[in-house]
Write a protein that holds these residues in place. Sequence first.
Motif, mmCIF file in Angstrom:
data_model
loop_
_atom_site.group_PDB
_atom_site.id
_atom_site.type_symbol
_atom_site.label_atom_id
_atom_site.label_comp_id
_atom_site.label_asym_id
_atom_site.label_seq_id
_atom_site.Cartn_x
_atom_site.Cartn_y
_atom_site.Cartn_z
ATOM 1 N N LYS A 1 6.606 20.469 -1.760
ATOM 2 C CA LYS A 1 5.719 19.904 -2.775
ATOM 3 C C LYS A 1 5.964 18.406 -2.930
ATOM 4 C CE LYS A 1 4.958 22.493 -6.475
ATOM 5 N NZ LYS A 1 5.216 23.374 -7.642
ATOM 6 N N ARG A 2 7.217 17.973 -2.801
ATOM 7 C CA ARG A 2 7.508 16.529 -2.857
ATOM 8 C C ARG A 2 6.889 15.813 -1.666
ATOM 9 N NH1 ARG A 2 12.653 18.413 -4.468
ATOM 10 N NH2 ARG A 2 13.487 18.057 -2.367
ATOM 11 N N GLN A 3 6.974 16.437 -0.496
ATOM 12 C CA GLN A 3 6.370 15.835 0.698
ATOM 13 C C GLN A 3 4.863 15.686 0.524
ATOM 14 O OE1 GLN A 3 7.015 18.078 4.304
ATOM 15 N NE2 GLN A 3 5.895 16.622 5.590
ATOM 16 N N ALA B 1 3.268 15.519 -2.324
ATOM 17 C CA ALA B 1 3.017 14.534 -3.373
ATOM 18 C C ALA B 1 3.091 13.116 -2.819
ATOM 19 C CB ALA B 1 4.028 14.715 -4.508
#
Length: 642
Positions: free
Chosen positions: A17-19, A21
Amino acid sequence: MSKTLLEQLPSIVAAGKRQAAAILESLEGRNRVSLQTRELVIPSKDTKVADLFRASRQVNDPGSLALDQLNRLIYGDNLLAMAALLAGDETTPSLRGKIDLIYIDPPFDSKADYRTKITLPGTTIDQKPTVMEQFAYSDTWAEGSASYLAMITPRLVLMRELLSERGSIYVHLDWHVASYVRIALDDIFGKEHFLNEVIWTYFGFKRSTARNFPRKHDNILLYSKSRDHYWKTVYRPHSPDYLKRFKPDEHGRLFRGDVNPTGGGTRRIYLDNVPGDIVPSFWDDIPPVNPVANERVDYGTQKPEKLLERMISASCPEEGLVADFFIGSGTTAAVAERLGRRWIGTDLGKPAVMIARKRLIDQDAQPFLYQAIGDYQVEQARSTLGRSFRIGDLARVVLHLYGAVPLPEEENIAGNLGQVPGHKTLVMADSPSRLTTASTLRRAQQQRDTVMGGFDKVVVLGWNFAASIGQDITALNDDRLEVLVIPPDLLDRLKKKGSLEKLAGDVRFSSLQYLQAHVSSRKIVADSEELRITLDNYVLLSPEAINLDESNRAALQKVMNAEPLALIEYWAIDPNYDGEVFRSVWQDYRGNIESDCDPLRVITEGVLTSPRVDGPRCICVRAVDVFGFESEVVMNGVEVTM
């Protein structure tokens, strides 16, 4: 003690999810990903129909192309493709919240080693997937299911961004990772948006020696973007058990009696008023693709068209847009086309994209765009070397892998020049953000003769080449100039190996493939023209650069020497090339037996009728070989022949 996969899953999903984002945050910046239109494919077995389309849509004017309304087949990493679709560009707006149905059939983490079998006249070549293509169809992941989940999670996040509020996603899996992916989907879409788990069960050979119940089903997870998702109930033919409930009335119509909820006895329900059995979540009525079925395209993981027809009919409105980001053999696009839905398909496997393109042409699909990731190597460099990398950093990587040492800074301002130790050979690594052209080669010749007192030879290493580069090299006629291709999967391999030292000595820079063709005739016929274009020769990329073992490489070399044009998989003609958008109005491909009854060869002369044009023409021929490498010939100033 090492953690179990279930224990790792929360951190894997969070990282994914960070990637995603980070990708979403970069969409508005200068470094946003873009799509490059490689071809406007106008499938038509009758070239007059194609020309009528050109006239009616005014496609000879690039500014008038309604690109945002055309279907798209995209070659490249689907993570980058989705980023480009979300970003949009000057001709096609962002598709954030615009896609109504997504179906994906990603690799199942089965550890299978899919290979491509290429049948050529007199031999069959067994090609291993490139590292780049393993992502699409090799299913072999460095850290097993953990790296598989790390791959799929950011992609699912971007898919959710692309879905419309009425949209749904079908994720086709099997027993290997279905339970883990469902947890990730719950996190990304929300448990409340889980609609169902469809079980597709199929028949096949069952081994009596197996120490388990035979696995004969796949899991298809269905989620919606919101509670307002589109849905249309689908039916299938009545089952024998259901039909037993009916009996004929006095006129012979079949009916059954149900208890009337308002009282008054029973009411009659007639069979001809019941469209069929409502399809449940257990699908046992759709067999796999039959070996002799018309829809079969000999792709290892091909799914039956009826499977996609059911999903599209249920979850995509008639004016809707369908996407498949692991398009494989092209089944989703083929069915969406037949059902009148717009579609987008992507794949990183060159064989998959070629099969899908041929399948759609054979289906006489509406015109569609064939696109690729713009500056693909730059995007991969950002992924491998960090978002702040400079082009010079990548040039030094390429020089090192070729075996060259960078020249001193005062002689090497751009950082892309090197020298082979012990030799008077200059090496120039061209930028991945531009084409290697004739002017690039002339600049390399000048640097060879002037830098540090001059060199005996210059080697140009390029990523992307101008269409006319083969002709340009021939015209220069310089035996002190060598042009080599940087492996397109170099950065993927570097990422996998982890360091330059581990990759050094394992990289082959190959000679450039090129096509030779000529216009046999251009004749005026009433108010139109008849054009005849002939293929003369094809020189393949160095066989050493293709992932083959020695026996297969020897077999390939034999075909190259005896019949080089047999290596052409597909070729197309644009009779009015504008130098920007290649508009394919005529195509032939291996397997198109309507053209010459030979499934292993293309025809070598294309004959097409085109509207009359006053003055000379610019004709472009594009070819793709059996390994997916492209080449072009541009013929300017073609005059009418007598």
